[in-house]
Scaffold this motif. Sequence first.
Motif, short mmCIF file in Angstrom:
data_model
loop_
_atom_site.label_atom_id
_atom_site.label_comp_id
_atom_site.label_asym_id
_atom_site.label_seq_id
_atom_site.Cartn_x
_atom_site.Cartn_y
_atom_site.Cartn_z
N UNK A 227 0.83 -1.20 0.00
CA UNK A 227 0.00 0.00 0.00
C UNK A 227 0.86 1.24 0.00
N UNK A 228 0.44 2.25 -0.75
CA UNK A 228 1.15 3.53 -0.77
C UNK A 228 0.15 4.62 -0.42
N UNK B 184 -7.63 2.48 -10.64
CA UNK B 184 -8.18 2.21 -9.32
C UNK B 184 -9.64 2.65 -9.21
N UNK B 185 -10.13 3.34 -10.24
CA UNK B 185 -11.54 3.75 -10.29
C UNK B 185 -12.37 2.75 -11.09
N UNK C 262 -5.02 -8.45 -7.10
CA UNK C 262 -6.12 -7.60 -6.65
C UNK C 262 -5.57 -6.21 -6.46
N UNK C 263 -6.43 -5.19 -6.52
CA UNK C 263 -6.01 -3.82 -6.25
C UNK C 263 -7.21 -3.01 -5.82
N UNK C 264 -6.92 -1.89 -5.18
CA UNK C 264 -7.99 -1.02 -4.74
C UNK C 264 -7.45 0.32 -4.27
N UNK C 265 -8.38 1.19 -3.90
CA UNK C 265 -8.03 2.54 -3.44
C UNK C 265 -9.01 2.98 -2.38
N UNK C 266 -8.53 3.83 -1.47
CA UNK C 266 -9.38 4.40 -0.42
C UNK C 266 -9.00 5.85 -0.24
N UNK D 169 -3.59 0.32 -3.02
CA UNK D 169 -3.02 -0.96 -2.60
C UNK D 169 -3.14 -2.00 -3.71
N UNK D 170 -2.23 -2.95 -3.67
CA UNK D 170 -2.23 -4.08 -4.60
C UNK D 170 -1.88 -5.33 -3.81
N UNK D 171 -2.29 -6.46 -4.35
CA UNK D 171 -1.93 -7.75 -3.74
C UNK D 171 -1.29 -8.65 -4.78
N UNK D 172 -0.32 -9.44 -4.30
CA UNK D 172 0.34 -10.47 -5.10
C UNK D 172 0.23 -11.76 -4.31
N UNK D 173 0.00 -12.85 -5.00
CA UNK D 173 -0.11 -14.15 -4.35
C UNK D 173 0.98 -15.05 -4.91
N UNK D 174 1.68 -15.74 -4.01
CA UNK D 174 2.72 -16.67 -4.45
C UNK D 174 2.07 -17.83 -5.18
#
Length: 145
Positions: free
Chosen positions: A78-79, A90-91, A116-120, A130-135
Amino acid sequence: MATVSPPWAYTLQLPHDPRAPGIARSTLRAVLRAHRMADLTDTAELLASELVTNAHRYSQGPFSLRLRAPEPHRLRLGVRDANPEIPPPFKGALSPPGADAERGRGLHLVELCADRWGACPLQRGGKLLWVECVQNLECQWGDLS
């Protein structure tokens, strides 16, 4: 080497400095290596670099990178920055940039590489992307037969 089982989290405070993306990548590599998630390094580095670079380019103050493993084999980056504008990917704007586009290519990579990704928006101003990475454990272990 002992590792900490998820959940774990690190937060890196970064000044508004052009060297911030490189510092973020170096820190990310060290954290992933320490937690035996090094196979995520290439993707996570690309994603973190895009988000941190955008924070530097489009906000005026300091920003932060948060690395978190909420569960085994999953990394969330997350940044947070002071600019309240949430960028198009992100929109929900999923169209790729045109061939002549001067901007938007980097965040398009987020759409292609993140699981996955999103914004707040943040209450005190600014935003969190934010973004997610899965192994992929199949790739990590390969075919053992």
